[in-house]
Design a protein around this motif. Structure first.
Motif, PDB file in Angstrom:
ATOM      1  N   CYS A   1       5.818  15.613  -5.889  1.00 23.13           N
ATOM      2  CA  CYS A   1       6.667  15.426  -4.712  1.00 23.13           C
ATOM      3  C   CYS A   1       6.211  16.392  -3.628  1.00 23.13           C
ATOM      4  O   CYS A   1       6.015  17.584  -3.910  1.00 23.13           O
ATOM      5  CB  CYS A   1       8.125  15.737  -5.080  1.00 23.13           C
ATOM      6  N   PHE A   2       5.975  15.890  -2.421  1.00 19.70           N
ATOM      7  CA  PHE A   2       5.766  16.832  -1.307  1.00 19.70           C
ATOM      8  C   PHE A   2       7.102  17.001  -0.616  1.00 19.70           C
ATOM      9  O   PHE A   2       7.785  16.050  -0.290  1.00 19.70           O
ATOM     10  CB  PHE A   2       4.655  16.399  -0.357  1.00 19.70           C
ATOM     11  N   CYS A   3       7.456  18.254  -0.451  1.00 19.11           N
ATOM     12  CA  CYS A   3       8.856  18.566  -0.236  1.00 19.11           C
ATOM     13  C   CYS A   3       9.010  19.567   0.910  1.00 19.11           C
ATOM     14  O   CYS A   3       8.259  20.544   0.993  1.00 19.11           O
ATOM     15  CB  CYS A   3       9.350  19.204  -1.542  1.00 19.11           C
ATOM     16  N   LEU A   4       9.957  19.297   1.776  1.00 21.86           N
ATOM     17  CA  LEU A   4      10.306  20.287   2.793  1.00 21.86           C
ATOM     18  C   LEU A   4      11.451  21.132   2.251  1.00 21.86           C
ATOM     19  O   LEU A   4      12.463  20.594   1.824  1.00 21.86           O
ATOM     20  CB  LEU A   4      10.725  19.604   4.102  1.00 21.86           C
TER      21      LEU A   4
ATOM     22  N   VAL B   1       0.741  12.488   2.260  1.00 25.07           N
ATOM     23  CA  VAL B   1       0.430  13.870   1.882  1.00 25.07           C
ATOM     24  C   VAL B   1      -1.081  14.133   1.865  1.00 25.07           C
ATOM     25  O   VAL B   1      -1.530  15.256   2.124  1.00 25.07           O
ATOM     26  CB  VAL B   1       1.087  14.251   0.525  1.00 25.07           C
ATOM     27  N   GLY B   2      -1.881  13.101   1.588  1.00 26.21           N
ATOM     28  CA  GLY B   2      -3.334  13.288   1.516  1.00 26.21           C
ATOM     29  C   GLY B   2      -3.893  13.959   2.764  1.00 26.21           C
ATOM     30  O   GLY B   2      -4.552  15.013   2.671  1.00 26.21           O
TER      31      GLY B   2
ATOM     32  N   LEU C   1       0.864  -1.188   0.000  1.00 22.87           N
ATOM     33  CA  LEU C   1       0.000   0.000   0.000  1.00 22.87           C
ATOM     34  C   LEU C   1       0.898   1.234   0.000  1.00 22.87           C
ATOM     35  O   LEU C   1       1.225   1.772   1.051  1.00 22.87           O
ATOM     36  CB  LEU C   1      -0.893  -0.004   1.240  1.00 22.87           C
ATOM     37  N   VAL C   2       1.272   1.635  -1.182  1.00 28.23           N
ATOM     38  CA  VAL C   2       2.239   2.733  -1.324  1.00 28.23           C
ATOM     39  C   VAL C   2       1.708   3.949  -0.545  1.00 28.23           C
ATOM     40  O   VAL C   2       0.625   4.452  -0.842  1.00 28.23           O
ATOM     41  CB  VAL C   2       2.442   3.070  -2.811  1.00 28.23           C
ATOM     42  N   PRO C   3       2.432   4.405   0.460  1.00 32.92           N
ATOM     43  CA  PRO C   3       1.841   5.348   1.428  1.00 32.92           C
ATOM     44  C   PRO C   3       1.967   6.823   1.071  1.00 32.92           C
ATOM     45  O   PRO C   3       1.315   7.655   1.706  1.00 32.92           O
ATOM     46  CB  PRO C   3       2.664   5.076   2.693  1.00 32.92           C
ATOM     47  N   PHE C   4       2.783   7.158   0.062  1.00 33.21           N
ATOM     48  CA  PHE C   4       3.169   8.573  -0.068  1.00 33.21           C
ATOM     49  C   PHE C   4       1.991   9.500  -0.352  1.00 33.21           C
ATOM     50  O   PHE C   4       1.934  10.604   0.165  1.00 33.21           O
ATOM     51  CB  PHE C   4       4.274   8.715  -1.123  1.00 33.21           C
TER      52      PHE C   4
ATOM     53  N   TRP D   1       0.825   9.608  -8.630  1.00 31.57           N
ATOM     54  CA  TRP D   1       1.821   9.005  -7.732  1.00 31.57           C
ATOM     55  C   TRP D   1       2.619  10.114  -7.063  1.00 31.57           C
ATOM     56  O   TRP D   1       2.990  11.094  -7.702  1.00 31.57           O
ATOM     57  CB  TRP D   1       2.766   8.094  -8.533  1.00 31.57           C
ATOM     58  N   TRP D   2       2.899   9.900  -5.784  1.00 28.67           N
ATOM     59  CA  TRP D   2       3.617  10.906  -5.006  1.00 28.67           C
ATOM     60  C   TRP D   2       4.937  10.345  -4.473  1.00 28.67           C
ATOM     61  O   TRP D   2       5.088   9.128  -4.300  1.00 28.67           O
ATOM     62  CB  TRP D   2       2.767  11.350  -3.812  1.00 28.67           C
ATOM     63  N   CYS D   3       5.853  11.245  -4.194  1.00 28.74           N
ATOM     64  CA  CYS D   3       7.065  10.854  -3.469  1.00 28.74           C
ATOM     65  C   CYS D   3       7.349  11.906  -2.394  1.00 28.74           C
ATOM     66  O   CYS D   3       6.764  12.988  -2.406  1.00 28.74           O
ATOM     67  CB  CYS D   3       8.252  10.686  -4.412  1.00 28.74           C
ATOM     68  N   GLN D   4       8.207  11.523  -1.461  1.00 31.85           N
ATOM     69  CA  GLN D   4       8.436  12.327  -0.267  1.00 31.85           C
ATOM     70  C   GLN D   4       9.821  12.968  -0.294  1.00 31.85           C
ATOM     71  O   GLN D   4      10.825  12.263  -0.234  1.00 31.85           O
ATOM     72  CB  GLN D   4       8.337  11.416   0.966  1.00 31.85           C
TER      73      GLN D   4
END
Lengths: 407, 389
Positions: free
Chosen positions: A176-179, A100-101, A92-95, A126-129
């Protein structure tokens, strides 16, 4: 309180059965075979499964109804995770859905919600962190990727320059959700912002990192003067650390990974039955019998701790502390590794041949040992990271020392 | 066997270290593993022959130096430290070891070729149903004319893919026959090799033998049952693997220490955190303990002391535990970087994992000690001079 557990809700058992039936019906024979062999899945294969969950409304089942979810209780969410894990369903790909959701539906603008939540709930994006950086691992708040605000003909924006690392599935990600650091003068935690970045933006380079299992899961992501519209900022500028902490707290009980462990324990028993020593299966070996029993004790304890955390969450007014999550992360990751190590120790009877190529679709060589061996060895190697990612075991212990013991 | 003097051992250690430090390292290992068909260096093998290393423990008649397992282990510890890929252990300890121990005068001539670097060898003893058990042999060398016809399956062994000569155990005659060791050319008709890398990237093969025709001279020595000799041979292999692991664990601990001194988080080097310091200390204590235990067992074996087999089992238990802790912590303390194929930490982890499992893991050797009734009181449990066994 000594007892945190709530009375058991019998309706949950029918939900458990429903999830089981869904898994049995929706994981076709071809996918089933790949999962059993531990082969790498393609993006399309993940999409097939995750989108089926999305259509059923289960992908974001634990999201609140107003955000498009089912408003599952923590227990329902746990049942879902356990049963999909037990079925050996795809990861369950969590990103998007787990990470982020919830940040978007809690802190996002109406436009951000409209733009992103449907794609997350249906897994069409699709998202990445984008958190860790080469110089900022355990000390995440020291991150240096710069975002400088400006205005051009197309409006207000940030210009992002820097590097992220360990970015899982960045090579498949649309977003991408990004800091990023927006105020270099402020204290480390105070000058960070939370940006949503389109991975198709000019100036982004994704470079693979090959890990010890010889797989490509993670990447380095380079941002070279990437233009990000200002409306992609989540919440307030320089408040990004708060949203990152919210994300972490929101993720808390899932970190124990109970579902995967149910599966691992099943696999372990299968491996012991199939691996011989002196002409007899290892399942008859007193040493391995003891080891399985030990692992099951640890699993039962962890399961009880997770249930206790759910109950505490439902009965207490405030959120369960990060202390609980830290303890679950430590125990969960250690137990994952211990079960995988037991399998590896058994499989070592086959000489530790590692047919990593057999994990690729279409490989048609001759397998050695039990058919699932290469997949299990790959998982064993890959999960050496379980005590490192998401805050290392050392960092989790620091959290408990500081937060719970006041040290 | 002629024991080397302390000075000679020192010289050997220094020359091996100098060569490997110059020629080897994780990058070179990776290149050999992935860019060559054999997975190791043929040029390197030639050099080993020229340096006299392949003959270290071979008789003088074969052009060797007549040294013991201790001398060979000095070389292997250095090879382990530098992640050398060549099949030194399978060829020298197992293959040549079997021939030297059991071979007829005519068969002993093979040793000259080994010393010259012209014959790579491997032992295929374990089978799909044997696990680590050393007495479970189902392969059969049926009588056929003057010779034998070999049928059976053997488990994956590192080095078997490239061996000119395989040493294969099989029951002589039928399923109730004595267990003999047979010399089988790797390319003989009826030998089918399933080649694969091991977890640590070293190549090897599992083998199936289907009616392989062998002459009478393929049988090593006479027709006596060789299970005891195989046990002794595997003990030598066990100890050699421990020596290689000692080299690898020292290097893993050293590279981890270096990394933690330079990696800064929270405004200081990670090595300044006490939890990290204690972990590093434990890694280093384990290295030294294991080196001492392996050294003691080597002395027991080379001097043929009573109870030498138990000293080997004890060394392996210690070595297996140390390998697991040190390899695991090398990855853990490197953080994400420890997971990468780029840094050496992951390679030491995998190498130590394989060495830990070879010839029986720690649990298996512990069971052996129990079976031998070796739970002697502490005073009698010295690893060098045991009364038991």
């Amino acid at each position: 309180m000594f007892i945190n557990a709530l009375a058991r809700d019998p309706s949950l058992e029918s939900f458990r059965q429903e999830v089981r039936d869904f898994c049995a019906a929706r994981i076709g024979p071809e996918l089933r075979k790949k999962l059993d062999l531990g082969q790498h899945l393609t993006k399309e294969e993940y999409d097939g499964w995750l989108q089926a969950l999305g259509e059923k409304g289960w992908l974001g089942g634990n999201w609140p109804r107003e955000a498009g979810g089912q408003g599952w209780s923590a227990e329902e969410a746990a049942i879902f995770r356990e049963e999909t894990g037990r079925a050996g369903a795809p990861w369950l790909v969590p990103f998007g859905v787990t990470m982020v959701g919830p940040v978007i539906y809690t802190f996002g603008t109406p436009e951000q919600k409209a733009q992103h939540l449907p794609g997350i709930l249906k897994n069409t994006t699709w998202w990445c962190q984008g958190y860790s950086e080469p110089g900022s691992g355990s000390d995440l708040a020291s991150l240096r990727t710069r975002a400088v605000k400006g205005v051009d003909d197309d409006g207000a924006h940030y210009r992002v320059t820097g590097q992220k690392i360990w970015t899982t599935l960045a090579h498949w990600a649309d977003w991408c959700f990004c800091l990023v650091r927006t105020d270099p003068e402020a204290k480390p935690q105070k000058g960070i912002s939370f940006l949503l970045i389109d991975m198709k933006s000019p100036g982004i380079t994704v470079r693979p990192i090959i890990t010890l299992d010889m797989g490509h899961h993670v990447n380095e992501v380079f941002f070279d003067d990437v233009r990000v519209p200002a409306e992609n900022l989540i919440g307030e500028e320089n408040k990004g650390w708060d949203y990152a902490k919210f994300l972490l707290a929101n993720e808390r009980v899932g970190v124990a990974e109970l579902g995967s462990m149910v599966r691992y324990l099943d696999q372990l028993k299968g491996v012991l039955a199939k691996t011989m020593e002196g002409g007899k299966p290892l399942s008859e070996s007193p040493e391995f019998q003891r080891r399985v029993a030990e692992l099951e004790v640890q699993f039962a304890t962890l399961e009880a701790l997770v249930a206790d955390q759910h109950a505490a969450h439902q009965s207490a007014a405030d959120q369960p502390s990060l202390i609980g999550a830290a303890a679950l992360k430590i125990r969960g990751s250690e137990l994952q590794q211990a079960i995988l190590q037991a399998m590896t120790d058994a499989l070592a009877r086959h000489g530790l041949a590692y047919q990593a190529d057999a994990l690729m679709a279409g490989w048609n060589g001759e397998l050695m040992g039990p058919a699932e061996m290469a997949g299990i060895l790959a998982e064993h190697l890959h999960r050496r990271a379980a005590t490192i990612y998401g805050g290392s075991s050392e960092i989790q212990r620091n959290i408990i020392a500081k937060g719970a013991l006041g040290l | 066997m002629t024991a080397f003097s302390t000075e000679e051992r020192q010289l050997l250690s220094e020359s091996a270290e100098a060569w490997f430090a110059d020629r080897y390292g994780p990058e070179h290992s990776k290149k050999l593993s992935r860019d060559t068909e054999d997975g190791f260096g043929r040029e390197e093998w030639k050099t080993y022959a020229e340096m006299g290393w392949l003959g270290l423990a071979l008789p003088e008649a074969a052009g060797g130096s007549d040294g013991g397992l201790t001398e060979l282990s000095i070389l292997l510890a250095t090879a382990g430290k530098h992640l050398a890929m060549e099949p030194l252990l399978p060829t020298l300890v197992l293959g040549a070891g079997a021939v030297a121990q059991l071979g007829t005068p005519a068969q002993q001539e093979i040793l000259g070729k080994v010393a010259e670097g012209a014959c790579l060898m491997a032992l295929l003893h374990a089978e799909p149903a044997s696990g680590f058990a050393r007495d479970h042999v189902e392969a059969i060398a049926a009588r056929s004319g003057d010779g034998f016809k070999l049928d059976g399956a053997k488990t994956f062994a590192i080095g078997a893919h490239a061996a000119d000569l395989l040493v294969v155990s099989a029951r002589i005659g039928d399923a109730s026959g004595p267990v003999g060791l047979f010399l089988v050319p790797g390319k003989a008709e009826g030998v089918s090799l399933n080649v694969s890398p091991a977890m640590d990237g070293r190549k090897g093969a599992a083998a199936t033998f289907s009616g392989v025709s062998l002459g009478a001279d393929a049988l090593l020595g006479g027709e006596e049952d060789r299970l005891a000799a195989i046990d002794a041979l595997l003990d030598r292999g066990t100890l050699a693997a421990c020596a290689e692991a000692v080299g690898a664990m020292h290097a893993a601990a050293a590279t981890t220490l270096d990394y933690l001194k330079q990696r800064k988080q929270f405004g200081r080097a990670l090595s300044e955190f006490q939890v990290i310091q204690h972990r590093l200390v434990d890694m280093n204590i384990l290295c030294e303990e294991t080196r001492a235990a392996v050294h003691a067992a080597l002395t027991a074996v080379d001097e043929a002391r009573p109870g030498a087999a138990l000293a080997v089992a004890r060394a392996k238990v210690q070595c297996a535990r140390a390998s697991r802790f040190i390899g695991g912590q090398a990855v853990q303390l490197h953080g994400g970087m420890g997971m990468t194929d780029e840094l050496s930490a992951s390679h030491f982890y995998k190498r130590l994992s394989v060495l830990e499992a070879q010839f029986g893991d720690g649990e298996w050797h512990l069971r052996r000690l129990i079976a031998a009734g070796a739970q002697a009181p502490a005073s009698a449990a010295s690893t060098t001079g045991m009364a038991a066994g």
